[in-house]
Design an enzyme around this catalytic site. Structure first.
Site, PDB file in Angstrom:
ATOM      1  N   LEU A  32       0.765  -1.340   0.129  1.00 35.91           N
ATOM      2  CA  LEU A  32      -0.195   0.087   0.020  1.00 35.91           C
ATOM      3  C   LEU A  32       0.895   1.234   0.029  1.00 35.91           C
ATOM      4  O   LEU A  32       0.606   2.260  -0.843  1.00 35.91           O
ATOM      5  CB  LEU A  32      -0.866  -0.002   1.232  1.00 35.91           C
ATOM      6  CG  LEU A  32      -2.299  -0.347   1.276  1.00 35.91           C
ATOM      7  CD1 LEU A  32      -2.980  -0.265   2.845  1.00 35.91           C
ATOM      8  CD2 LEU A  32      -3.165   0.397   0.082  1.00 35.91           C
ATOM      9  N   GLY A  35       6.640   4.122   4.423  1.00 34.74           N
ATOM     10  CA  GLY A  35       7.118   5.578   5.172  1.00 34.74           C
ATOM     11  C   GLY A  35       8.667   5.246   5.694  1.00 34.74           C
ATOM     12  O   GLY A  35       9.381   4.230   5.079  1.00 34.74           O
ATOM     13  N   GLY A  36       9.411   6.138   6.542  1.00 32.63           N
ATOM     14  CA  GLY A  36      10.587   5.980   6.980  1.00 32.63           C
ATOM     15  C   GLY A  36      11.028   4.895   7.809  1.00 32.63           C
ATOM     16  O   GLY A  36      11.933   4.185   7.743  1.00 32.63           O
ATOM     17  N   GLY A  38       8.568   2.054   8.311  1.00 23.81           N
ATOM     18  CA  GLY A  38       7.816   0.552   7.757  1.00 23.81           C
ATOM     19  C   GLY A  38       7.184   0.742   6.469  1.00 23.81           C
ATOM     20  O   GLY A  38       7.257   1.767   5.821  1.00 23.81           O
ATOM     21  N   VAL A  40       3.874  -0.599   4.633  1.00 23.73           N
ATOM     22  CA  VAL A  40       2.394  -0.914   4.975  1.00 23.73           C
ATOM     23  C   VAL A  40       1.801  -1.675   3.748  1.00 23.73           C
ATOM     24  O   VAL A  40       1.914  -1.379   2.624  1.00 23.73           O
ATOM     25  CB  VAL A  40       1.684   0.343   5.101  1.00 23.73           C
ATOM     26  CG1 VAL A  40       0.086   0.116   5.353  1.00 23.73           C
ATOM     27  CG2 VAL A  40       2.386   1.035   6.360  1.00 23.73           C
ATOM     28  N   LYS A  61       2.078  -3.709   8.982  1.00 22.54           N
ATOM     29  CA  LYS A  61       2.891  -2.972   8.954  1.00 22.54           C
ATOM     30  C   LYS A  61       3.944  -3.544   9.142  1.00 22.54           C
ATOM     31  O   LYS A  61       4.179  -4.283  10.271  1.00 22.54           O
ATOM     32  CB  LYS A  61       2.774  -1.662   9.483  1.00 22.54           C
ATOM     33  CG  LYS A  61       3.964  -0.823   9.687  1.00 22.54           C
ATOM     34  CD  LYS A  61       3.405   0.778  10.422  1.00 22.54           C
ATOM     35  CE  LYS A  61       4.665   1.697  10.540  1.00 22.54           C
ATOM     36  NZ  LYS A  61       4.342   2.978  11.458  1.00 22.54           N
ATOM     37  N   ASP A 162       4.423  12.801  16.601  1.00 18.77           N
ATOM     38  CA  ASP A 162       4.676  12.782  15.097  1.00 18.77           C
ATOM     39  C   ASP A 162       3.582  13.031  14.288  1.00 18.77           C
ATOM     40  O   ASP A 162       3.481  12.744  13.385  1.00 18.77           O
ATOM     41  CB  ASP A 162       5.142  11.484  14.944  1.00 18.77           C
ATOM     42  CG  ASP A 162       5.997  11.338  13.474  1.00 18.77           C
ATOM     43  OD1 ASP A 162       6.580  12.469  13.263  1.00 18.77           O
ATOM     44  OD2 ASP A 162       6.136  10.306  12.789  1.00 18.77           O
TER      45      ASP A 162
HETATM   46  N1  ATP Z   1      -4.114   1.444   8.560  1.00 16.63           N
HETATM   47  C1  ATP Z   1      -3.639   2.026   7.541  1.00 16.63           C
HETATM   48  N2  ATP Z   1      -4.832   2.001   6.432  1.00 16.63           N
HETATM   49  C2  ATP Z   1      -4.252   2.584   5.241  1.00 16.63           C
HETATM   50  N3  ATP Z   1      -3.064   3.121   5.011  1.00 16.63           N
HETATM   51  C3  ATP Z   1      -2.108   3.288   6.012  1.00 16.63           C
HETATM   52  C4  ATP Z   1      -2.487   2.713   7.307  1.00 16.63           C
HETATM   53  N4  ATP Z   1      -1.431   3.073   8.171  1.00 16.63           N
HETATM   54  C5  ATP Z   1      -0.426   3.671   7.420  1.00 16.63           C
HETATM   55  N5  ATP Z   1      -1.005   3.782   6.160  1.00 16.63           N
HETATM   56  C6  ATP Z   1      -0.337   4.562   4.988  1.00 16.63           C
HETATM   57  O1  ATP Z   1       1.225   4.239   4.920  1.00 16.63           O
HETATM   58  C7  ATP Z   1       1.701   5.307   5.217  1.00 16.63           C
HETATM   59  C8  ATP Z   1       3.083   5.107   5.845  1.00 16.63           C
HETATM   60  O2  ATP Z   1       2.592   4.587   7.137  1.00 16.63           O
HETATM   61  P1  ATP Z   1       3.412   4.901   8.488  1.00 16.63           P
HETATM   62  O3  ATP Z   1       3.139   6.534   8.625  1.00 16.63           O
HETATM   63  O4  ATP Z   1       2.740   4.162   9.618  1.00 16.63           O
HETATM   64  O5  ATP Z   1       4.827   4.539   8.119  1.00 16.63           O
HETATM   65  P2  ATP Z   1       5.941   5.191   8.716  1.00 16.63           P
HETATM   66  O6  ATP Z   1       7.135   4.325   7.948  1.00 16.63           O
HETATM   67  O7  ATP Z   1       6.030   4.909  10.209  1.00 16.63           O
HETATM   68  O8  ATP Z   1       6.008   6.433   8.409  1.00 16.63           O
HETATM   69  P3  ATP Z   1       7.189   7.777   8.673  1.00 16.63           P
HETATM   70  O9  ATP Z   1       7.888   7.888   7.325  1.00 16.63           O
HETATM   71  O10 ATP Z   1       6.111   8.751   9.124  1.00 16.63           O
HETATM   72  O11 ATP Z   1       8.263   7.275   9.550  1.00 16.63           O
HETATM   73  C9  ATP Z   1       0.774   6.199   5.579  1.00 16.63           C
HETATM   74  O12 ATP Z   1       1.392   7.672   5.341  1.00 16.63           O
HETATM   75  C10 ATP Z   1      -0.500   6.104   5.084  1.00 16.63           C
HETATM   76  O13 ATP Z   1      -0.672   6.590   3.872  1.00 16.63           O
HETATM   77 MG    MG Z   2       4.384   7.937   9.084  1.00 13.30          MG
END
Ligand code: ATP
Ligand code: MG
Length: 402
Positions: A32, A35-36, A38, A40, A61, A162
């Site tokens: 899907l 992000g930085g 993880g 998804v 994730k 965040d």
């Molecule tokens: N439960 C969910 N349902 C649908 N899309 C999601 C969900 N969780 C996350 N996403 C999508 O995936 C993207 C990345 O998820 P998330 O922010 O949790 O990852 P991250 O790697 O921690 O991000 P960051 O870059 O902020 O560290 C989100 O910006 C969102 O668009």
């Molecule tokens: Mg994020």
């Protein structure tokens, strides 16, 4: 689960073929987003076999592999990931994504969450190519205030840390959902030294690891700046969106500025305070368009008009002053003070009216009494226009002020 999925010799970085099953329950069907921290994936809950595909939908994730390859970073990434699981599992709010499962498999960490059908606010703005209108931003910001209040008054309080457009999703029912609790954590002490920042959205104190609930207020202000201007806020700077988008009202500009003060003590003390200001609708200054022109019949009338005009102007200025104060500290507004001011203005206006009546009485040959002049103000004849205009003007201003 297929042999391929479970094979420990399968290099962790190699992409896997869809679909594959995790923890004997979650069927991963597509990627899907990333992000930085993880990646998804879209997934299905195999335990809910009787439900429709849509109802089985969920999100997995996976903690990114590159975080797991080097010593202290690996430990930190794992710690954050596990923390996300624990923080989320303890929360129950309609605007926070629901956690369904967490597990470790083949030396990888996974979190299973409710699927949010929609887009994050960063994607949404990029796609539309222009900032959102103020009304929409206010609506979302008020909802986020509710979530922040829930988090900050949780036992123990949770600091999100965040808040930024890519972590705020809007689902197909136009509902706000906060995702990504990777660096959220229960507030322990101001000396809690976790230094994780998002450039432009994190306040100065977070760079030193001293995040408090007011750090989330800063991030909300910075997020509003992005939504209103389409540009990321400058790091470690008070955001002033009106400089980039002149269509923004002074009211909202001042809210964003107060939220993004560099000194935490100068920001809103809590989410409910910024919410109060967001909900406040400043009064429109009364329009002067379309007012009938006063026919000036005598020098006295001209003086009367001038004096009346001064009073109206004074009222408008006072109103403007009050509005600015309300923006700065609406919750501290004391209504009785405002009423006092209005009463004073009323008194002044009456004095002026009396003055004009007296002047008119003395100008007209002695036959007209003050009472007769007052009565004449309700008359439609040309002579009586002057006092009536003044009375109308005063009434109009009063209505607007009330
Ligand atoms: N439960 C969910 N349902 C649908 N899309 C999601 C969900 N969780 C996350 N996403 C999508 O995936 C993207 C990345 O998820 P998330 O922010 O949790 O990852 P991250 O790697 O921690 O991000 P960051 O870059 O902020 O560290 C989100 O910006 C969102 O668009
Ligand atoms: Mg994020």
């Amino acid at each position: 689960m297929s042999n391929f999925d479970n094979n420990p010799r399968n290099p962790s970085s190699a992409p896997r073929k869809f679909p594959y099953t995790l923890n004997r329950r979650w069927e991963v069907v597509d990627k899907l987003n990333s992000g930085g921290m993880g990646t998804v994936y879209m997934a299905r809950d195999l335990n809910l076999s009787t439900l429709s595909n849509q109802k089985k939908q969920c999100v997995v994730k996976e903690l990114k592999d590159d975080h797991l390859n080097c010593g202290s970073d690996k430990e930190m990434a794992q710690e954050f990931f596990l923390r996300e699981v624990h923080v989320l599992a303890d929360l129950d709010h309609q605007n926070i994504v629901r956690v369904l499962d967490q597990f470790r498999e083949d030396d990888k960490y996974y979190l299973v969450m409710e699927y949010v059908e929609g887009q994050n606010l960063h994607e949404m703005l990029m796609k539309r190519g222009e900032p959102f209108d103020e009304k929409t931003v206010i609506k979302w910001a008020i909802t986020i205030c509710n979530v922040l209040k829930y988090l900050h008054t949780h036992n123990p309080p949770v600091i999100y840390r965040d808040l930024k457009p890519s972590n705020i999703m809007i689902n197909t029912n136009d509902q706000v959902k906060l995702v990504d609790f990777g660096i959220a954590r229960p507030f322990e002490s101001e000396e809690d030294n976790t230094q994780v920042v998002s450039q432009g959205y994190s306040p100065p104190e977070q760079y030193w690891g001293h995040a408090t609930t007011r750090s989330d207020i800063y991030a909300l202000g910075a997020t509003m700046h992005f939504l209103l201007t389409g540009q990321d806020p400058l790091a470690l700077t008070v955001s002033e969106p009106k400089k980039l988008n002149s269509a923004i009202s002074d009211h909202i500009n001042e809210i964003v500025m107060r939220a993004t003060q560099q000194e935490a003590s100068a920001r809103y003390p809590g989410a409910e305070y910024i919410k109060n200001d967001l909900e406040y609708v400043p009064p429109e200054p009364p329009s002067t368009k379309g007012k009938p022109l006063v026919v000036v019949l005598s020098s006295i009338a001209a003086i009367g008009m001038f004096l009346g005009g001064l009073i109206v102007l004074g009222k408008l200025q006072d109103q403007q002053e009050t509005r600015t104060q309300e923006v700065k500290s609406i919750h501290e507004l004391r209504l009785d003070e405002r009423e006092k001011k209005l009463a004073e203005q009323e008194k002044k206006l009456k004095q002026i009216q009396k003055l004009i009546s007296e002047e008119m009485t003395s100008t007209k040959d002695g036959g007209t009494t003050p009472n007769a002049t007052q009565d004449a103000s309700n008359d439609d004849s040309g002579e009586s226009t002057i006092p009536r205009e003044l009375t109308d003007e005063a009434a109009l201003t009063d209505t607007a002020l009330n």
